[in-house]
Motif scaffolding. Structure first.
Motif, PDB file in Angstrom:
ATOM      1  N   GLY A  91       0.785  -1.216   0.000  1.00  0.00           N
ATOM      2  CA  GLY A  91       0.000   0.000   0.000  1.00  0.00           C
ATOM      3  C   GLY A  91       0.819   1.268   0.000  1.00  0.00           C
ATOM      4  O   GLY A  91       0.383   2.306   0.477  1.00  0.00           O
ATOM      5  N   ASN A 131      -0.799   4.349  -1.557  1.00  0.00           N
ATOM      6  CA  ASN A 131      -2.174   4.636  -1.172  1.00  0.00           C
ATOM      7  C   ASN A 131      -2.224   5.793  -0.169  1.00  0.00           C
ATOM      8  O   ASN A 131      -1.374   5.915   0.708  1.00  0.00           O
ATOM      9  CB  ASN A 131      -2.791   3.382  -0.550  1.00  0.00           C
ATOM     10  N   THR A 181      -5.231   6.603   1.563  1.00  0.00           N
ATOM     11  CA  THR A 181      -6.356   6.413   2.480  1.00  0.00           C
ATOM     12  C   THR A 181      -5.854   6.373   3.919  1.00  0.00           C
ATOM     13  O   THR A 181      -4.869   5.719   4.228  1.00  0.00           O
ATOM     14  CB  THR A 181      -7.090   5.100   2.161  1.00  0.00           C
ATOM     15  N   HIS A 189      -6.439   0.493   0.780  1.00  0.00           N
ATOM     16  CA  HIS A 189      -5.526   0.508   1.923  1.00  0.00           C
ATOM     17  C   HIS A 189      -5.436  -0.905   2.499  1.00  0.00           C
ATOM     18  O   HIS A 189      -6.453  -1.536   2.777  1.00  0.00           O
ATOM     19  CB  HIS A 189      -6.047   1.481   2.990  1.00  0.00           C
TER      20      HIS A 189
END
Length: 469
Positions: free
Chosen positions: A10, A13, A15, A43
């Motif tokens: 991740g 990412n 988030t 995520h």
């Protein structure tokens, strides 16, 4: 602590989640520590106890920028492979991670853990990864030949066990379903002896007291047990009485040793080991090969699956009887001696002196004609032998979880043995090391996972590499 493959998950990412936040999650796979892995708005979320295919409501326990950890609030859709764990303290001890999963399903997931590591850390382009099905056990219980249990006194009662995951709370183990039954018995009786004689127990916070750890090793062949008391003091209190009680109550203990560890450390063993009573070693047999084992010597923890693992290593080595073999990280010489009947010469090295003493003894005992075992690191001895004009045809490596030392990998790339057999207990470091060897001209012919530790997230494997023509 999360593995590097989890930490890298991740990465791009953005988030963010918060402690206590709840959301539905579909579990896609298992992570390297046996937890379920799902994605919340891309995520990565790790959920201990969740299984692939399950739909859960997760509660965030530890948010992170690249990945987060969560607990199961509710299982909306249960996996058909979920079972009731038979161990009554399974959810407390932390020694096993997968007792809630059907055994055959866990074998499939372990092969997938190896696949995930290779896909993350190697670049095989269009080559198909030659990963085989995991070789499991017919009866995956009571398979461990060694236990190391920390000792403490709680409300006047002597306890011995493991620390719960991510805590310093000791979980007393009166019995364990993956330890050999003799280990369970000897540990229990030793606790009673310490209690009855009112022996001083080590207090980690105060750094005072005598007995730190009870270590047992069982010979599956003979039934003999080696008992080691790790102490923070030079002598065992009431030593004579302890010896008498062990002899009377535990006749199966044929080797009673003391190891002295007076340091403030989480390491089990100190540097000094002395004989208390009986023999200094116990004897184990794998197939037709017998081994003498001293207290600190490394030996595989699952004898039944060790035979499977070593036969896979022998198969991967493709020996003809003329090869010069190096057994790196050799311990008491197990793999090298297993292969010794099909090579011209075997050499090995290990950093623990007692292991090398055992390896030399084991080689003589098993009639190996040409061998050399030395104390030290593989990355030091192999270059030295090469400089002396001795080059191996086959190198077997069985490194710790951190993988091969970079100096050893460099030496392997320079000396280019025809075949390398990589026995691994960590798919991530295996994949990273294999990628270096692959780029140096080695072909990966086969990857065979072996389930050495049923009901845990750990998986061993044997990888066969050969020098490209």
């Amino acid at each position: 602590m999360k593995s590097s493959n989890q930490a890298s998950a991740g990465k791009t990412n953005t988030t963010t989640v918060e402690v206590g936040q709840q959301f539905p999650l579909t579990i896609k796979r298992l992570g390297i520590n046996g937890e379920g892995v799902g994605y919340y708005k891309r995520h990565v979320v790790f959920v201990p106890g969740a299984l692939p295919g399950e739909e859960v409501v997760a509660t965030v326990t530890k948010p992170g920028e690249r990945f987060s950890e969560a607990a199961i609030k509710k299982i909306r859709k249960k996996s058909t492979e979920r079972i009731d764990p038979p161990c009554p303290i399974y959810d407390q001890c932390g020694g096993c991670q997968l007792q809630h999963m059907e055994y055959e399903a866990s074998l499939r997931e372990k092969a997938d853990l190896v696949r995930q590591a290779f896909e993350r850390y190697t670049n095989f382009s269009n080559e198909k990864l030659p990963i085989q099905k995991t070789r499991g056990m017919d009866n995956p219980w009571y398979y461990r030949n060694k236990s190391q249990l920390q000792v403490k006194k709680s409300k006047g009662v002597v306890e011995a066990g493991l620390y719960a995951q991510n805590s310093h709370k000791l979980i007393d183990l009166s019995a364990c379903m993956v330890q050999h039954k003799s280990s369970n018995h000897v540990t229990q009786v030793m606790k009673e002896i310490l209690q009855d004689l009112d022996i001083s127990i080590y207090n980690e916070r105060k750094h005072r007291g005598a007995i730190r750890t009870i270590v047992t090793r069982v010979s599956f062949k003979t039934g003999d047990v080696q008992l080691v008391l790790v102490t923070a003091e030079e002598t065992i209190p009431k030593r004579k009485q302890v010896i008498e009680e062990v002899k009377k109550r535990l006749p199966e203990v044929t080797s009673f040793m003391q190891n002295i560890n007076d340091q403030k450390t989480s390491l089990i063993f100190g540097d000094r080991t002395t004989l208390v009573s009986g023999e200094e070693t116990i004897h184990e047999t794998l197939g037709d090969v017998s081994f003498s084992l001293s207290a600190r010597a490394f030996f595989q923890l699952n004898p039944e699956q060790t035979v499977v693992l070593y036969n896979e290593a022998k198969k991967a080595a493709k020996l003809t009887g003329t090869e010069k073999l190096v057994d790196a990280y050799c311990g008491v010489g197990t793999i090298g001696l297993w292969l010794s009947d099909q090579v011209a010469e075997v050499r090995g090295m290990d950093v623990i002196e007692e292991s090398i003493v055992d390896a030399r003894h084991n080689a003589r005992k098993n009639g190996v004609r040409s061998y050399q075992y030395e104390v030290g690191k593989a990355e030091e001895w192999l270059p030295k032998w090469v400089r002396q004009g001795w080059s191996p045809d086959v190198v077997v490596v069985d490194p710790p979880r951190t993988g091969c030392d970079q100096k050893l990998l460099t030496t392997l790339k320079q000396t280019k043995p025809q075949r390398i057999v990589y026995v691994s207990c960590n798919p991530s470091t295996l994949a990273k090391d294999v990628e270096q060897l692959r780029l140096a001209g080695y072909k990966v012919n086969n990857i065979q996972p072996v389930d050495m530790f049923p009901w845990t997230a750990q998986v061993e494997s044997v990888t066969e590499l050969s020098l490209k023509k």
